[in-house]
Write a protein that holds these residues in place. Structure first.
Motif, PDB file in Angstrom:
ATOM      1  N   UNK A 184     -32.720 -75.664 -11.075  1.00 16.00           N
ATOM      2  CA  UNK A 184     -31.840 -74.495 -11.080  1.00 16.00           C
ATOM      3  C   UNK A 184     -32.181 -73.555  -9.931  1.00 16.00           C
ATOM      4  N   UNK A 185     -31.257 -72.685  -9.632  1.00 15.64           N
ATOM      5  CA  UNK A 185     -31.394 -71.774  -8.494  1.00 15.64           C
ATOM      6  C   UNK A 185     -32.654 -70.921  -8.570  1.00 15.64           C
ATOM      7  N   UNK A 186     -33.007 -70.452  -9.766  1.00 12.99           N
ATOM      8  CA  UNK A 186     -34.134 -69.537  -9.917  1.00 12.99           C
ATOM      9  C   UNK A 186     -35.451 -70.244 -10.206  1.00 12.99           C
ATOM     10  N   UNK A 187     -35.443 -71.566 -10.205  1.00 16.97           N
ATOM     11  CA  UNK A 187     -36.665 -72.323 -10.495  1.00 16.97           C
ATOM     12  C   UNK A 187     -37.455 -72.552  -9.212  1.00 16.97           C
ATOM     13  N   UNK A 188     -38.574 -71.857  -9.100  1.00 15.88           N
ATOM     14  CA  UNK A 188     -39.477 -72.067  -7.975  1.00 15.88           C
ATOM     15  C   UNK A 188     -40.820 -72.600  -8.449  1.00 15.88           C
ATOM     16  N   UNK A 189     -40.845 -73.144  -9.678  1.00 13.54           N
ATOM     17  CA  UNK A 189     -42.107 -73.557 -10.283  1.00 13.54           C
ATOM     18  C   UNK A 189     -42.243 -75.056 -10.456  1.00 13.54           C
ATOM     19  N   UNK A 190     -41.115 -75.774 -10.490  1.00 11.35           N
ATOM     20  CA  UNK A 190     -41.160 -77.213 -10.722  1.00 11.35           C
ATOM     21  C   UNK A 190     -40.125 -77.909  -9.841  1.00 11.35           C
ATOM     22  N   UNK A 191     -40.287 -79.208  -9.677  1.00 14.58           N
ATOM     23  CA  UNK A 191     -39.388 -79.953  -8.797  1.00 14.58           C
ATOM     24  C   UNK A 191     -38.006 -80.160  -9.400  1.00 14.58           C
ATOM     25  N   UNK A 192     -37.920 -80.233 -10.745  1.00 18.13           N
ATOM     26  CA  UNK A 192     -36.606 -80.479 -11.337  1.00 18.13           C
ATOM     27  C   UNK A 192     -36.531 -79.976 -12.770  1.00 18.13           C
ATOM     28  N   UNK A 193     -35.326 -79.593 -13.156  1.00 15.15           N
ATOM     29  CA  UNK A 193     -34.990 -79.230 -14.535  1.00 15.15           C
ATOM     30  C   UNK A 193     -34.257 -80.364 -15.227  1.00 15.15           C
ATOM     31  N   UNK A 194     -33.467 -81.090 -14.451  1.00 10.26           N
ATOM     32  CA  UNK A 194     -32.672 -82.185 -15.010  1.00 10.26           C
ATOM     33  C   UNK A 194     -32.565 -83.299 -13.978  1.00 10.26           C
ATOM     34  N   UNK A 195     -32.499 -84.507 -14.468  1.00  9.15           N
ATOM     35  CA  UNK A 195     -32.268 -85.665 -13.597  1.00  9.15           C
ATOM     36  C   UNK A 195     -31.298 -86.599 -14.291  1.00  9.15           C
ATOM     37  N   UNK A 196     -30.524 -87.309 -13.483  1.00 11.27           N
ATOM     38  CA  UNK A 196     -29.599 -88.323 -13.984  1.00 11.27           C
ATOM     39  C   UNK A 196     -29.994 -89.653 -13.369  1.00 11.27           C
ATOM     40  N   UNK A 197     -30.168 -90.655 -14.220  1.00  6.73           N
ATOM     41  CA  UNK A 197     -30.453 -91.994 -13.755  1.00  6.73           C
ATOM     42  C   UNK A 197     -29.291 -92.910 -14.075  1.00  6.73           C
ATOM     43  N   UNK A 198     -28.940 -93.785 -13.133  1.00  2.00           N
ATOM     44  CA  UNK A 198     -27.790 -94.668 -13.314  1.00  2.00           C
ATOM     45  C   UNK A 198     -28.196 -95.891 -14.115  1.00  2.00           C
ATOM     46  N   UNK A 199     -27.556 -96.089 -15.264  1.00  2.00           N
ATOM     47  CA  UNK A 199     -27.775 -97.266 -16.093  1.00  2.00           C
ATOM     48  C   UNK A 199     -26.441 -97.832 -16.540  1.00  2.00           C
ATOM     49  N   UNK A 200     -25.977 -98.916 -15.951  1.00  2.00           N
ATOM     50  CA  UNK A 200     -24.665 -99.467 -16.301  1.00  2.00           C
ATOM     51  C   UNK A 200     -24.492 -99.650 -17.807  1.00  2.00           C
ATOM     52  N   UNK A 201     -23.412 -99.062 -18.325  1.00  2.00           N
ATOM     53  CA  UNK A 201     -23.062 -99.118 -19.747  1.00  2.00           C
ATOM     54  C   UNK A 201     -24.159 -98.548 -20.648  1.00  2.00           C
ATOM     55  N   UNK A 202     -24.929 -97.583 -20.116  1.00  2.00           N
ATOM     56  CA  UNK A 202     -26.002 -96.965 -20.891  1.00  2.00           C
ATOM     57  C   UNK A 202     -25.903 -95.446 -20.804  1.00  2.00           C
ATOM     58  N   UNK A 203     -26.239 -94.766 -21.920  1.00  2.00           N
ATOM     59  CA  UNK A 203     -26.335 -93.309 -21.925  1.00  2.00           C
ATOM     60  C   UNK A 203     -27.435 -92.902 -22.882  1.00  2.00           C
ATOM     61  N   UNK A 204     -27.906 -91.670 -22.709  1.00  3.62           N
ATOM     62  CA  UNK A 204     -28.902 -91.137 -23.613  1.00  3.62           C
ATOM     63  C   UNK A 204     -30.059 -90.489 -22.875  1.00  3.62           C
ATOM     64  N   UNK A 205     -30.987 -89.911 -23.636  1.00  2.00           N
ATOM     65  CA  UNK A 205     -32.171 -89.286 -23.059  1.00  2.00           C
ATOM     66  C   UNK A 205     -33.184 -90.370 -22.703  1.00  2.00           C
ATOM     67  N   UNK A 206     -33.660 -90.338 -21.451  1.00  2.00           N
ATOM     68  CA  UNK A 206     -34.748 -91.230 -21.064  1.00  2.00           C
ATOM     69  C   UNK A 206     -36.092 -90.583 -21.396  1.00  2.00           C
ATOM     70  N   UNK A 207     -36.286 -89.326 -20.965  1.00  2.00           N
ATOM     71  CA  UNK A 207     -37.476 -88.593 -21.409  1.00  2.00           C
ATOM     72  C   UNK A 207     -37.277 -87.096 -21.248  1.00  2.00           C
ATOM     73  N   UNK A 208     -38.126 -86.348 -21.938  1.00  2.00           N
ATOM     74  CA  UNK A 208     -38.202 -84.888 -21.833  1.00  2.00           C
ATOM     75  C   UNK A 208     -39.598 -84.538 -21.353  1.00  2.00           C
TER      76      UNK A 208
END
Length: 316
Positions: A184-208
């Motif tokens: 996010x715009x105001x996040x200067x503490x970590x590299x990412x808040x959210x990521x999307x990984x491509x998985x054909x015909x797959x959805x869901x949480x990979x990890x938190x």
């Protein structure tokens, strides 16, 4: 958008009793008080906020919503207008249920449900961990990060994240396949808040990803996971792009938690990294990268989400 990070996550589960034990005894979460109009759900605290995780009864384990925190009222109003100007359908949420001043709901281009809120209820020095624990690093940086799998990765998804939401694109890391990390715009503490990984015909949480206050907190959680013979994804290790130590294990919901501590404060590198290896040491893969939480879209999305996703899906 002036967004701090992920303020809360909502999930559906058919394993409420397992979460009621796992949350406090393994992760060290505190069971919070459920709202009067949502007594069947389970709310967890990891800091002085009213809650950070909400588990709602469902037929299976899946992500229900991602709650993004705007810095304040004016920033919230500007963000809502920006969503509407971009042609995104925005509906009013239940502020009392979420314990916030105001909240709206909207979808990303592949059908996941998001919320935007500001001013969540809190009380200083009120967090009591479910077991001896040094605490979680959340507060002004958000609760951590989430990695989602998407069956399609249309250009509109990146446009939504970088142009509409105003997130920084961090890169693809050293992961296999098509992956993209955003903060996010105001996040200067970590590299990412959210990521999307491509998985054909797959959805869901990979990890938190959850940040804890010390290496001891990581190590004690690691011991508890091993003592209980909980399934592991990766052993202790350090990623190349972050000066942190972490490990991954699977939760009752079938997705993994990455328990992380900072060896030193994260800093922006000034350019997009392209690591040759995922980790500098450790992180031996001892379990699947995609757990049972990642399934066919029909098992993860509700009808409205599937309708949104349908425009991108291609014949097999």
């Amino acid at each position: 958008m002036d967004i701090i990070g992920i303020g809360y996550l909502g999930l559906e589960t058919a394993r409420m009793d397992e979460w009621r034990t796992y949350g406090p005894e393994v992760l060290g979460w505190q069971i919070g008080e459920s709202p009067q109009n949502d007594r069947d759900s389970l709310y967890f605290r990891i800091d002085d906020r009213r809650h950070r995780f909400a588990f709602h009864p469902g037929k299976s384990d899946r992500l229900a919503y991602v709650g993004w925190e705007a810095r304040g009222k004016l920033e919230f109003q500007a963000a809502v207008q920006r969503l509407r100007d971009a042609g995104i359908e925005v509906t009013q949420g239940d502020a009392e249920l979420r314990g916030v001043r105001d909240v709206v709901r909207f979808r990303d281009p592949v059908g996941y449900q998001h919320e935007l809120f500001y001013s969540q209820k809190w009380m200083p020095r009120s967090f009591i961990p479910g077991r001896p624990h040094g605490g979680f690093t959340a507060g002004a940086r958000g609760l951590g990060h989430v990695v989602l799998i998407t069956p399609e990765f249309p250009p509109e998804l990146e446009h939504f994240l970088t142009v509409v939401m105003g997130f920084h694109y961090y890169g693809a890391g050293a992961g296999k396949g098509k992956t993209a990390f955003y903060r996010s715009k105001l996040n200067n503490s970590t590299s990412h808040d959210i990521a999307y990984g491509h998985g054909p015909n797959k959805m869901g949480i990979q990890h938190i990803g959850l940040f804890v206050n010390s290496l001891r907190d990581v190590g004690e959680t690691y011991d508890i996971v091993k003592q209980r013979n909980l399934p592991m994804m990766m052993t202790l290790g350090q990623h190349t792009q972050d000066p942190h130590v972490s490990f991954y294990h699977f939760s009752p919901g079938g997705f993994a938690f990455e328990i992380i501590t900072e060896l030193e404060p994260w800093h922006e590198d000034g350019f997009e990294l392209n690591p040759e290896k995922l980790s500098t040491w450790g992180h031996e893969q001892v379990g699947p990268i995609l757990g049972p939480s990642v399934r066919a879209p029909e098992e993860v999305l509700d009808p409205q989400g599937l309708e949104i996703l349908a425009r991108w899906r291609r014949p097999a």
